[in-house]
Design an enzyme around this catalytic site. Structure first.
Site, PDB file in Angstrom:
ATOM      1  N   HIS A  36     -10.157   2.235  -6.969  1.00 13.73           N
ATOM      2  CA  HIS A  36      -9.216   2.907  -7.872  1.00 13.73           C
ATOM      3  C   HIS A  36      -8.295   1.842  -8.459  1.00 13.73           C
ATOM      4  O   HIS A  36      -8.310   0.691  -8.021  1.00 13.73           O
ATOM      5  CB  HIS A  36      -8.398   3.968  -7.128  1.00 13.73           C
ATOM      6  CG  HIS A  36      -7.486   3.401  -6.077  1.00 13.73           C
ATOM      7  ND1 HIS A  36      -7.943   2.982  -4.843  1.00 13.73           N
ATOM      8  CD2 HIS A  36      -6.154   3.155  -6.084  1.00 13.73           C
ATOM      9  CE1 HIS A  36      -6.926   2.519  -4.132  1.00 13.73           C
ATOM     10  NE2 HIS A  36      -5.830   2.596  -4.863  1.00 13.73           N
ATOM     11  N   HIS A  80       0.823  -1.218   0.000  1.00  8.49           N
ATOM     12  CA  HIS A  80       0.000   0.000   0.000  1.00  8.49           C
ATOM     13  C   HIS A  80       0.853   1.262   0.000  1.00  8.49           C
ATOM     14  O   HIS A  80       1.730   1.422   0.858  1.00  8.49           O
ATOM     15  CB  HIS A  80      -0.934  -0.001   1.211  1.00  8.49           C
ATOM     16  CG  HIS A  80      -1.686   1.288   1.375  1.00  8.49           C
ATOM     17  ND1 HIS A  80      -2.704   1.640   0.518  1.00  8.49           N
ATOM     18  CD2 HIS A  80      -1.533   2.317   2.244  1.00  8.49           C
ATOM     19  CE1 HIS A  80      -3.169   2.836   0.889  1.00  8.49           C
ATOM     20  NE2 HIS A  80      -2.461   3.264   1.925  1.00  8.49           N
TER      21      HIS A  80
HETATM   22 ZN    ZN Z   1      -3.637   0.726  -1.320  1.00  5.72          ZN
END
Ligand code: ZN
Length: 271
Positions: free
Chosen positions: A116, A61
């Site tokens: 996204h 992330h």
């Molecule tokens: Zn992420």
């Protein structure tokens, strides 16, 4: 048995806002780092219980420094930091038995929470004409290395993507329902961890696991949110501009296409 875990953050139980997954979110972000680390630990626990000899966790992330190593299950290894050559899939190799995608989110333009594809500058992305998000892009890369994806966790929209792409030969743990882009109805943290642990046990007990075939050649097409992004992306050699907002790149193999996606989006984000 070697198990690979790619861990994202937007799909962790309870999470519904960017502030919760960005370092500038302060104490709320710090809280969510603990939630992410605990979900990862539940998966590691399950893998070890199922007989894994190696569990490799890749923090996937943003800046890739989210998982709290001080709280990490002692049976796991952690890859963190950025840039990494394979990004969200750094560390994957042909020797892994299975791959798991934890805390993943649905693709750009879908009704998932915080949906996204790598960046909010991407409106739509296709691989050989099929719309994909991070789940699809990374599952195909696992396939390139001959590794089957056996477990995915996130919201119900991500679950639909996983079912469509990977069929029934996978365990899907839905930890929350996306009500809209910024709202969820979630399991408790404790219940989410229990389901992830159980999901891992079931996933690794499955026989005849199959990896996705990685396409070659692989043509990736990205439609950006605005022409300035596409103009920046089009700087990449061998990239073709299809229209004001769309670029395409054909990789001789899937790894090349995957790296082109990351390069194109990196360039697009630079303006
Ligand atoms: Zn992420």
């Amino acid at each position: 048995m070697r198990v690979y875990i790619s861990a994202d953050m937007e799909g962790v139980a309870g999470i519904c806002a960017w502030k919760q997954v960005e370092a500038r979110g302060g104490t709320e972000y710090a809280r969510c780092q603990k939630l992410m680390t605990a979900e990862v630990n539940a998966a590691v626990h399950g893998a070890l219980q199922a007989g894994a000899t190696t569990v490799c966790v890749n923090d996937a992330h943003d800046g890739m420094r989210n998982i709290l190593v001080e709280n990490l299950h002692p049976g796991a290894q952690l890859i963190s930091g950025t840039p990494k050559r394979l990004g969200m899939m750094e560390g994957i190799d042909r020797g892994f038995t299975a791959a798991c995608f934890l805390g993943y989110h649905a693709r750009a333009g879908s009704p998932g929470v915080l949906a996204h594809t790598y960046s909010e500058v991407v409106h739509r992305l296709e691989v050989n004409g099929e719309e994909m998000g991070e789940l699809g892009l990374n599952a195909l890369l696992a396939g390139y290395f001959g590794v089957p994806v056996v477990l995915v966790s996130g919201d119900q929209v991500l679950a639909g993507e996983a079912r469509k792409l990977l069929g029934n030969n996978i365990e899907i743990v839905i930890v929350k329902e996306a009500l809209n882009y910024h709202a969820v109805r979630s399991l408790s943290h404790r219940q989410a961890r229990t389901k992830i642990l159980q999901g891992m046990l079931k996933a690794l007990a499955r026989k005849n696991l199959k990896h996705l075939p990685a396409p070659a050649p692989a043509r990736v097409t990205i439609e950006f949110n605005d022409p300035a992004r596409a103009a920046a992306a089009a700087i990449l050699p061998r990239c073709q501009r299809l229209n004001a907002v769309t670029v395409t790149y054909t990789g001789g193999d899937y790894l090349e296409a995957y790296q082109a996606v990351r390069s194109l989006i990196g360039l697009a984000k630079s303006v």
